[in-house]
Design a protein around this motif. Structure first.
Motif, PDB file in Angstrom:
ATOM      1  N   ALA A   1      63.483 -52.730  44.991  1.00 43.44           N
ATOM      2  CA  ALA A   1      64.456 -53.603  44.318  1.00 43.44           C
ATOM      3  C   ALA A   1      63.692 -54.548  43.391  1.00 43.44           C
ATOM      4  O   ALA A   1      62.473 -54.682  43.490  1.00 43.44           O
ATOM      5  CB  ALA A   1      65.242 -54.391  45.357  1.00 43.44           C
ATOM      6  N   VAL A   2      64.429 -55.191  42.503  1.00 43.54           N
ATOM      7  CA  VAL A   2      63.816 -56.195  41.636  1.00 43.54           C
ATOM      8  C   VAL A   2      64.090 -57.563  42.263  1.00 43.54           C
ATOM      9  O   VAL A   2      65.247 -57.891  42.543  1.00 43.54           O
ATOM     10  CB  VAL A   2      64.423 -56.118  40.212  1.00 43.54           C
TER      11      VAL A   2
ATOM     12  N   GLY B   1      60.776 -52.540  41.784  1.00 39.36           N
ATOM     13  CA  GLY B   1      61.821 -51.916  40.966  1.00 39.36           C
ATOM     14  C   GLY B   1      61.811 -50.404  41.148  1.00 39.36           C
ATOM     15  O   GLY B   1      60.773 -49.808  41.472  1.00 39.36           O
ATOM     16  N   VAL B   2      62.973 -49.792  40.937  1.00 36.17           N
ATOM     17  CA  VAL B   2      63.090 -48.332  41.079  1.00 36.17           C
ATOM     18  C   VAL B   2      62.128 -47.646  40.108  1.00 36.17           C
ATOM     19  O   VAL B   2      62.084 -47.988  38.933  1.00 36.17           O
ATOM     20  CB  VAL B   2      64.555 -47.879  40.799  1.00 36.17           C
TER      21      VAL B   2
ATOM     22  N   ASN C   1      65.221 -42.485  41.850  1.00 35.02           N
ATOM     23  CA  ASN C   1      64.496 -42.443  40.567  1.00 35.02           C
ATOM     24  C   ASN C   1      64.745 -41.127  39.830  1.00 35.02           C
ATOM     25  O   ASN C   1      63.870 -40.621  39.137  1.00 35.02           O
ATOM     26  CB  ASN C   1      63.000 -42.662  40.802  1.00 35.02           C
TER      27      ASN C   1
ATOM     28  N   ALA D   1      73.454 -50.135  44.350  1.00 32.96           N
ATOM     29  CA  ALA D   1      73.543 -48.757  43.856  1.00 32.96           C
ATOM     30  C   ALA D   1      74.989 -48.267  43.956  1.00 32.96           C
ATOM     31  O   ALA D   1      75.762 -48.761  44.779  1.00 32.96           O
ATOM     32  CB  ALA D   1      72.639 -47.847  44.691  1.00 32.96           C
TER      33      ALA D   1
ATOM     34  N   GLN E   1      68.851 -43.846  39.128  1.00 33.41           N
ATOM     35  CA  GLN E   1      68.226 -44.882  38.326  1.00 33.41           C
ATOM     36  C   GLN E   1      69.047 -46.156  38.184  1.00 33.41           C
ATOM     37  O   GLN E   1      69.215 -46.697  37.088  1.00 33.41           O
ATOM     38  CB  GLN E   1      67.817 -44.283  36.970  1.00 33.41           C
ATOM     39  N   PRO E   2      69.558 -46.642  39.332  1.00 32.32           N
ATOM     40  CA  PRO E   2      70.235 -47.936  39.294  1.00 32.32           C
ATOM     41  C   PRO E   2      69.185 -49.038  39.230  1.00 32.32           C
ATOM     42  O   PRO E   2      68.016 -48.785  39.513  1.00 32.32           O
ATOM     43  CB  PRO E   2      70.934 -47.996  40.658  1.00 32.32           C
ATOM     44  N   GLU E   3      69.595 -50.228  38.830  1.00 31.19           N
ATOM     45  CA  GLU E   3      68.676 -51.349  39.039  1.00 31.19           C
ATOM     46  C   GLU E   3      69.036 -51.939  40.395  1.00 31.19           C
ATOM     47  O   GLU E   3      70.109 -52.516  40.557  1.00 31.19           O
ATOM     48  CB  GLU E   3      68.813 -52.393  37.942  1.00 31.19           C
ATOM     49  N   LEU E   4      68.171 -51.725  41.366  1.00 35.26           N
ATOM     50  CA  LEU E   4      68.435 -52.318  42.673  1.00 35.26           C
ATOM     51  C   LEU E   4      68.068 -53.795  42.611  1.00 35.26           C
ATOM     52  O   LEU E   4      67.000 -54.153  42.109  1.00 35.26           O
ATOM     53  CB  LEU E   4      67.625 -51.627  43.769  1.00 35.26           C
ATOM     54  N   VAL E   5      68.956 -54.627  43.120  1.00 38.93           N
ATOM     55  CA  VAL E   5      68.736 -56.069  43.066  1.00 38.93           C
ATOM     56  C   VAL E   5      68.433 -56.572  44.475  1.00 38.93           C
ATOM     57  O   VAL E   5      69.142 -56.229  45.425  1.00 38.93           O
ATOM     58  CB  VAL E   5      69.995 -56.770  42.510  1.00 38.93           C
TER      59      VAL E   5
END
Ligand code: S3P
Length: 427
Positions: free
Chosen positions: A18-19, A61-62, A164, A190, A209-213
């Motif tokens: 995650a970011v 991050g992914v 990814n 996601a 390829q979601p941005e995981l938070v």
């Protein structure tokens, strides 16, 4: 009770990709989960233990995992290995995996096969076993994969690889298995959809390829660990035990259902939600148990609980029949054989089939007096120590050291409940 093992592994892994900073409370600090933490660190995530049992993970991050310098040693932990194989399979890095004598005997082809379809390349020992080297796909392909075995680890490996991967990664499970990955992926942002499939199954689709938070995760307490003091309370006359905050996810609660069918006095109080999972305080009181037949379709929801169910069954009146046990043969040990042998050396009559077990209950305390070979398997060790609490003669297990993989503090906790567990003289 310690934190849930399955959820603890996932909280660290999702936090690692995650970011931002994920805060985890209630993390299980058993050796298996610490192996996952070390592996995620080796691939670039910053993981540290703060005060009061709070852990933090600063994710990369992914797609951001770095190639580890050294071989990843996952010890005794199948969940770490299979899920991390999925995670690295769609990173353009080369990773080496190994484990202890139990883990290097376990089948890994069940994950390397779908991950190969996604573009990863593996070199494994014969039978698809560890040590394994994996070079992740540079251009991963999304797949639709139907699980050939009811395994949440295989499902999760494919979903983690799907993170990814562009497009939709789809897993079809004809028999539902624990859904912690799906729940937690959603929690981290996601897009995961779950639809019914045929009679009882599910079709799970993940958008790649979601941005995981980064998120906060409160890990509930592990029903698979709670199972040991729970069954101890049921089979030791006069006992009453309350276990607070235990996960009661329906895909994990096959043991509770089975014990209730056996006539066990179990109440679920104060039902609530913690960390997106249903939990309750579980109150168990000693009483008489009746043998039952456990249908094969219930096996995935109690797959780790058959050793302790066999112990409960050995104290029950009449026969307990357990079916659909093929997967037990590829756990930390061949659990089907280990349970059967453990019952036998403690004077309990049984019949073992290819994927079934019949236990002839003793209608009260089993004879006991046996020395049980645990084969590096934490759940075999804890189950037979619990048998010793009810048996007429003490039960000995040959090795208690693996208990720490999932339930550090087991002996102390059981001792506080009144158990007498002593270190035996060497055989
Ligand atoms: C687990 C899934 C189960 C279980 C294991 C943990 C998980 O394994 O036995 O202890 O966290 O996904 P399988 O998926 O091989 O059945």
């Amino acid at each position: 009770m310690p934190g849930d093992k399955s959820i603890s592994h996932r909280a660290l892994m999702f936090g690692a990709v995650a970011v931002g900073r994920t805060r985890i409370t209630g993390l299980l600090t058993g050796e298996d989960v610490l192996r996952t933490a070390a592996a995620c660190r080796a691939m670039g995530a910053a993981i540290s233990e703060g005060g009061a049992g709070e852990w933090t993970v600063d994710g990369v991050g992914v797609g951001g995992l770095a190639e580890p310098d050294q071989v990843l040693d996952l010890g005794n932990s199948g969940t770490s290995t299979r899920l991390l194989l999925g995670l690295v399979a769609t990173h353009d890095i080369t990773t080496f995996f190994t484990g202890d004598a139990s883990l290097t005997r376990r089948p890994m082809a069940r994950v390397t096969e779908p991950l190969t379809q996604m573009g990863a390349r593996f070199v494994a020992r014969s039978g698809g076993r560890l040590p394994i080297a994996v070079t992740g796909a540079r251009e991963p392909l999304p797949i639709e994969y139907r699980l050939p075995v009811a395994s949440a680890q295989v499902k999760s490996a494919v979903l983690l690889a799907g993170l990814n991967t562009p497009g939709h990664t789809i897993v079809i499970e004809p028999e539902p298995t624990r859904d912690h990955s799906e729940t937690m992926l959603r929690h981290f942002g996601a897009a995961v959809t779950v639809e019914p499939y045929e009679n009882r199954g599910r079709r799970i689709a993940l958008t790649g390829q979601p941005e995981l938070v980064a998120r906060d995760v409160a890990v509930p307490r592990d029903p698979s660990s709670a199972a040991f003091p729970l069954v101890a309370a049921l089979i030791v006359p006069g006992s009453r035990v309350m276990l607070p905050g235990i996960g009661i996810n329906p895909l994990r609660s096959g043991l509770l259902k089975t014990l209730q069918e056996m006539g066990a006095d179990i109440a679920l109080e104060n039902r609530r939600e913690e960390g997106g999972e249903p939990v309750a305080d579980v109150v168990a009181k000693a009483g008489t148990l009746e043998g039952v037949t456990v249908p094969p379709e219930r096996a995935p929801s109690m797959i780790d609980e058959f050793p302790i169910l066999a112990v409960a069954a050995s104290c029950a009146r009449g026969r307990t029949v357990m079916q659909g046990l093929a997967e037990l043969k590829v756990k930390e040990s061949n659990r089907l054989a280990a349970i059967a042998r453990g019952l036998e050396v403690n004077g309990v009559r049984l019949e073992m089939g290819e994927d079934s077990l019949m236990v002839e209950g003793c209608d009260g305390p089993p004879p006991g007096g046996g020395r049980v070979a645990t084969h590096m398997d934490h759940r075999i060790a804890m189950s037979f120590l619990v048998m010793g609490l009810a048996a007429r003669r003490a039960v000995t297990v040959d090795d208690g050291s693996f208990i720490d993989t999932s339930f550090p503090g087991f002996v102390d906790l059981m001792t506080k409940l009144g158990a007498k567990i002593a270190r035996a003289a060497p055989a």
